[in-house]
Design an enzyme around this catalytic site. Structure first.
Site, PDB file in Angstrom:
ATOM      1  N   TYR A  61      -6.110   5.886   5.301  1.00  0.00           N
ATOM      2  CA  TYR A  61      -6.338   4.913   4.226  1.00  0.00           C
ATOM      3  C   TYR A  61      -5.536   3.627   4.452  1.00  0.00           C
ATOM      4  O   TYR A  61      -6.080   2.516   4.409  1.00  0.00           O
ATOM      5  CB  TYR A  61      -5.972   5.522   2.849  1.00  0.00           C
ATOM      6  N   ASP A 111      -9.631   5.880  -1.160  1.00  0.00           N
ATOM      7  CA  ASP A 111      -8.469   6.376  -1.919  1.00  0.00           C
ATOM      8  C   ASP A 111      -9.020   7.009  -3.204  1.00  0.00           C
ATOM      9  O   ASP A 111     -10.241   7.168  -3.342  1.00  0.00           O
ATOM     10  CB  ASP A 111      -7.480   5.236  -2.207  1.00  0.00           C
ATOM     11  N   GLU A 122       0.826  -1.210   0.000  1.00  0.00           N
ATOM     12  CA  GLU A 122       0.000   0.000   0.000  1.00  0.00           C
ATOM     13  C   GLU A 122       0.864   1.265   0.000  1.00  0.00           C
ATOM     14  O   GLU A 122       0.547   2.239  -0.680  1.00  0.00           O
ATOM     15  CB  GLU A 122      -0.937   0.029   1.216  1.00  0.00           C
TER      16      GLU A 122
END
Ligand code: SF4
Length: 412
Positions: A142, A160, A58
């Site tokens: 996030y 996102d 991520e």
């Protein structure tokens, strides 16, 4: 408390929400891309190992496209397969592997956070989105939501860029999607929508939909698994007259509708959503940089690189000796200040006229439009580097490319 938004922007029908979850998950099960971090998250029995893999992927995905990230991710996981291994790494090694990904502070904070988990949290990852965000440097809302839902099964949403686009289209949200008020609403929506039994898959499915189907410019609405729940698509199918009436019904009073000054543009169809306020112009900056070269003892050409300070832009990375230039500085003056600056590195006076102008290199950082004015200077004889200055070293071209240098310097 702000008034709740009108029903047209909400997912208020539980039956519709259930149907949307089912369609999206069925599509994801059939159509998702096989990505190495997904494979690991699906097969690894240890939740902390899953969390580590999701975390690394991520953070990297915030930098660039999936296709680029795969190679970086694979090399990273090969070198540091666990959080404990990463905690042992040096910043230099992290920067070397991160080289070319951009936003070097993210790699650095990933490693700092790994050290924190090992030294302060007894090697145990925090397991909720709230704790992940609170306790780990560099982990924002996030990333925390992604790790908690994918690795630990917490029923928490994620927002996102892909999710923003999909939700804004599903619910015709045309107010500035980068404003805190709209972002808060989107988080509420994502948290309400997330599937309780498969939260990680649901979040990935929503992001995958944004990446593969509900793309920014030419969304594939006819193939979309949730088109029957999409209000932007419904507006398009209703035709221009009804659409304009519907859009104007909310203008002026609704915090989620498009502003009155920018009503629905029928030529844009569903891509009327989302909308963003105009971006701030990047700052313009110029630097002079000099490629000092010498013939090394093994006969190959070598170049001097110096290390940047440990904080700020490109912290700890290596570069050719450089210095910022004031705007509008004449070329002659540029050479003089650069020659002055280089004296510190060469330990001897440098004549401004001996600097050979090579050209200009432009590099766009997210918030800076940077121009490097590039000079070169071949040196005869040996140069003793002053240990009191920033760390510096001579490298061959091959060694340069293997060092922790930024993409901008590779361009230079
Ligand atoms: Fe996006 Fe079109 Fe699907 Fe709506 S129908 S979610 S606009 S791809």
């Amino acid at each position: 408390a702000p008034a709740p938004p009108p029903a047209r922007h909400l997912f208020s029908d539980p039956a519709e929400v259930e149907a949307l979850r089912g369609s999206l998950l069925a599509w994801y099960d059939k159509c998702r891309r096989d990505l190495p971090w997904r494979t690991l998250a699906a097969t690894e029995p240890d939740a902390d190992r899953r969390a580590y893999a999701v975390w690394v992927s991520e953070i990297m995905l915030q930098q660039t496209q999936v296709a680029t990230v795969i190679d970086y991710y694979n090399r990273w996981m090969q070198k540091w397969p666990t959080l404990q291994a990463l905690a042992q790494a040096s910043l230099e090694e992290v920067n070397e592997l991160w080289s070319g990904l951009g936003y070097y502070s993210r790699g650095k904070r990933l490693q700092e956070a790994a050290r924190k988990v090992v030294s302060e949290l007894a090697g145990q990852m925090p397991r909720t989105a709230e704790d992940l965000q609170k306790l780990l440097p560099g982990v924002g809302r996030y990333t925390a939501g992604a790790i908690a839902s994918i690795s630990y099964g917490q029923a928490t949403g994620v927002v996102d860029g892909n999710v923003i686009r999909v939700l804004c289209r599903l619910r015709c949200i045309g107010a500035d999607s980068s404003s805190p008020a709209v972002i808060d609403r989107l988080w509420d929506m994502a948290n309400a929508l997330v599937d309780r039994s498969r939260p990680g898959d649901f979040n990935q499915a929503l992001m995958e939909l944004g990446a593969m189907v509900c793309v920014p410019k030419a969304p594939l609405c006819s193939e979309c698994p949730v088109k029957q729940h999409c209000r932007a698509q419904r507006r398009v199918s209703l035709g221009p007259t009804v659409t304009v009436m519907l859009v104007f019904a909310g203008v002026g009073s609704c915090p989620l509708c498009p502003p009155a000054t920018e009503p629905w543009d029928s030529s844009l169809g569903v891509t009327n959503f989302p909308r963003k306020a105009a971006k701030k112009q990047p700052r313009v900056a110029r630097s002079a940089t000099c490629v000092l070269e010498r013939r090394g003892c093994r006969g190959a050409l070598e170049y001097l690189i110096v290390q940047r300070p440990s904080s700020g832009l490109l912290a700890g990375l290596w570069e050719f000796p450089s210095l910022p230039l004031a705007q509008g500085l004449q070329e002659e003056k540029q050479r003089e200040v650069l020659a002055d600056h280089l004296r510190a590195w060469t330990g001897q006076p440098v004549a401004a006229r001996s600097l050979q102008f090579i050209g200009e290199v432009i590099h766009i950082f997210s918030h800076i439009h940077q121009t490097y004015v590039v000079y070169s200077l071949p040196l005869d004889g040996d140069v003793t580097l002053d240990p009191a200055l920033s760390p510096s070293r001579w490298v061959t071209e091959e060694e340069f490319h293997a060092s922790a240098v930024s993409t901008a310097m590779k361009k230079v």
